[in-house]
Design a protein around this motif. Sequence first.
Motif, mmCIF file in Angstrom:
data_model
loop_
_atom_site.group_PDB
_atom_site.id
_atom_site.type_symbol
_atom_site.label_atom_id
_atom_site.label_comp_id
_atom_site.label_asym_id
_atom_site.label_seq_id
_atom_site.Cartn_x
_atom_site.Cartn_y
_atom_site.Cartn_z
ATOM 1 N N SER A 1 158.124 67.824 77.601
ATOM 2 C CA SER A 1 159.165 68.431 78.428
ATOM 3 C C SER A 1 158.543 69.475 79.348
ATOM 4 C CB SER A 1 160.214 69.083 77.533
ATOM 5 O OG SER A 1 161.090 69.858 78.306
ATOM 6 N N LEU A 2 158.853 69.402 80.619
ATOM 7 C CA LEU A 2 158.299 70.364 81.571
ATOM 8 C C LEU A 2 158.841 71.767 81.357
ATOM 9 C CD1 LEU A 2 158.194 68.233 84.825
ATOM 10 C CD2 LEU A 2 156.357 68.694 83.208
ATOM 11 N N THR A 3 159.943 71.897 80.642
ATOM 12 C CA THR A 3 160.471 73.234 80.376
ATOM 13 C C THR A 3 159.609 73.995 79.377
ATOM 14 O OG1 THR A 3 161.917 72.379 78.623
ATOM 15 C CG2 THR A 3 162.856 72.533 80.828
ATOM 16 N N SER A 4 158.688 73.310 78.705
ATOM 17 C CA SER A 4 157.803 73.993 77.767
ATOM 18 C C SER A 4 156.584 74.595 78.461
ATOM 19 C CB SER A 4 157.351 73.024 76.685
ATOM 20 O OG SER A 4 156.572 71.982 77.240
ATOM 21 N N LEU A 5 156.461 74.394 79.765
ATOM 22 C CA LEU A 5 155.340 74.913 80.537
ATOM 23 C C LEU A 5 155.747 76.155 81.310
ATOM 24 C CD1 LEU A 5 154.044 71.563 82.015
ATOM 25 C CD2 LEU A 5 153.054 72.852 80.134
ATOM 26 N N PRO A 6 154.756 77.017 81.647
ATOM 27 C CA PRO A 6 155.081 78.181 82.473
ATOM 28 C C PRO A 6 155.433 77.738 83.893
ATOM 29 C CG PRO A 6 152.719 78.020 82.145
ATOM 30 C CD PRO A 6 153.350 76.968 81.286
ATOM 31 N N PRO A 7 156.056 78.610 84.657
ATOM 32 C CA PRO A 7 156.410 78.262 86.040
ATOM 33 C C PRO A 7 155.159 78.180 86.912
ATOM 34 C CG PRO A 7 156.878 80.556 85.623
ATOM 35 C CD PRO A 7 156.484 79.950 84.301
ATOM 36 N N THR A 8 155.281 77.552 88.061
ATOM 37 C CA THR A 8 154.164 77.517 89.002
ATOM 38 C C THR A 8 154.071 78.857 89.719
ATOM 39 O OG1 THR A 8 155.575 76.697 90.768
ATOM 40 C CG2 THR A 8 154.466 75.046 89.418
ATOM 41 N N THR A 9 152.997 79.065 90.422
ATOM 42 C CA THR A 9 152.818 80.319 91.175
ATOM 43 C C THR A 9 153.925 80.476 92.200
ATOM 44 O OG1 THR A 9 150.430 80.184 90.878
ATOM 45 C CG2 THR A 9 151.227 81.608 92.646
ATOM 46 N N CYS B 1 152.218 85.729 77.453
ATOM 47 C CA CYS B 1 153.033 84.929 76.531
ATOM 48 C C CYS B 1 152.327 83.633 76.138
ATOM 49 C CB CYS B 1 154.389 84.602 77.153
ATOM 50 S SG CYS B 1 155.485 86.008 77.298
ATOM 51 N N TYR B 2 151.522 83.096 77.027
ATOM 52 C CA TYR B 2 150.799 81.858 76.758
ATOM 53 C C TYR B 2 149.360 82.118 76.316
ATOM 54 C CZ TYR B 2 154.660 79.128 78.530
ATOM 55 O OH TYR B 2 155.891 78.544 78.681
ATOM 56 N N GLY B 3 148.991 83.383 76.125
ATOM 57 C CA GLY B 3 147.653 83.723 75.646
ATOM 58 C C GLY B 3 146.548 83.478 76.646
ATOM 59 N N LYS B 4 146.865 83.594 77.917
ATOM 60 C CA LYS B 4 145.891 83.353 78.973
ATOM 61 C C LYS B 4 145.470 84.675 79.617
ATOM 62 C CE LYS B 4 145.964 78.928 78.629
ATOM 63 N NZ LYS B 4 144.799 78.183 78.235
ATOM 64 N N PRO B 5 144.266 84.707 80.230
ATOM 65 C CA PRO B 5 143.846 85.939 80.906
ATOM 66 C C PRO B 5 144.738 86.243 82.103
ATOM 67 C CG PRO B 5 142.245 84.181 81.256
ATOM 68 C CD PRO B 5 143.281 83.657 80.302
ATOM 69 N N GLU B 6 144.974 87.512 82.333
ATOM 70 C CA GLU B 6 145.906 87.880 83.406
ATOM 71 C C GLU B 6 145.364 87.617 84.797
ATOM 72 O OE1 GLU B 6 145.523 92.561 84.148
ATOM 73 O OE2 GLU B 6 146.280 92.049 82.176
ATOM 74 N N THR B 7 144.117 87.263 84.917
ATOM 75 C CA THR B 7 143.539 86.965 86.235
ATOM 76 C C THR B 7 143.707 85.501 86.614
ATOM 77 O OG1 THR B 7 141.399 86.565 85.195
ATOM 78 C CG2 THR B 7 141.809 88.780 86.050
ATOM 79 N N GLU B 8 144.212 84.687 85.695
ATOM 80 C CA GLU B 8 144.344 83.255 85.939
ATOM 81 C C GLU B 8 145.556 82.963 86.828
ATOM 82 O OE1 GLU B 8 145.170 79.881 82.804
ATOM 83 O OE2 GLU B 8 143.133 80.629 82.624
ATOM 84 N N GLU B 9 145.427 81.965 87.672
ATOM 85 C CA GLU B 9 146.541 81.530 88.516
ATOM 86 C C GLU B 9 147.581 80.816 87.657
ATOM 87 O OE1 GLU B 9 147.282 81.491 91.906
ATOM 88 O OE2 GLU B 9 145.660 82.918 92.233
ATOM 89 N N MET B 10 148.835 81.031 87.953
ATOM 90 C CA MET B 10 149.909 80.429 87.166
ATOM 91 C C MET B 10 149.878 78.906 87.241
ATOM 92 S SD MET B 10 152.250 81.444 85.126
ATOM 93 C CE MET B 10 152.405 83.151 85.572
ATOM 94 N N SER B 11 149.604 78.355 88.409
ATOM 95 C CA SER B 11 149.553 76.903 88.552
ATOM 96 C C SER B 11 148.418 76.307 87.729
ATOM 97 C CB SER B 11 149.404 76.519 90.019
ATOM 98 O OG SER B 11 150.555 76.920 90.730
ATOM 99 N N PHE B 12 147.285 76.998 87.664
ATOM 100 C CA PHE B 12 146.156 76.537 86.862
ATOM 101 C C PHE B 12 146.512 76.579 85.381
ATOM 102 C CE2 PHE B 12 142.195 77.352 84.526
ATOM 103 C CZ PHE B 12 141.508 76.201 84.849
ATOM 104 N N THR B 13 147.191 77.625 84.962
ATOM 105 C CA THR B 13 147.632 77.738 83.571
ATOM 106 C C THR B 13 148.546 76.584 83.217
ATOM 107 O OG1 THR B 13 147.492 80.149 83.657
ATOM 108 C CG2 THR B 13 148.854 79.204 81.916
#
Length: 55
Positions: free
Chosen positions: A45-53, A15-27
């Motif tokens: 707004s922090l709600t615009s970011l993905p959740p942490t790992t 959904c965020y256009g990132k590689p699937e091998t990336e850690e969620m916290s890093f994203t």
Amino acid sequence: MQEVVEEANRFVLACYGKPETEEMSFTRQTLLAAMVGKSGKAMPSLTSLPPTTEA
């Protein structure tokens, strides 16, 4: 349950256009840096970011 978590990670990263091998916290960190760095404005707004790992 582990398979569900891995699949959810892949979905959110896609959904965020990132590689699937990336850690969620890093994203989350890189997206926040990009938002703040480009605009030079107040914290987005922090709600615009993905959740942490952990979440």
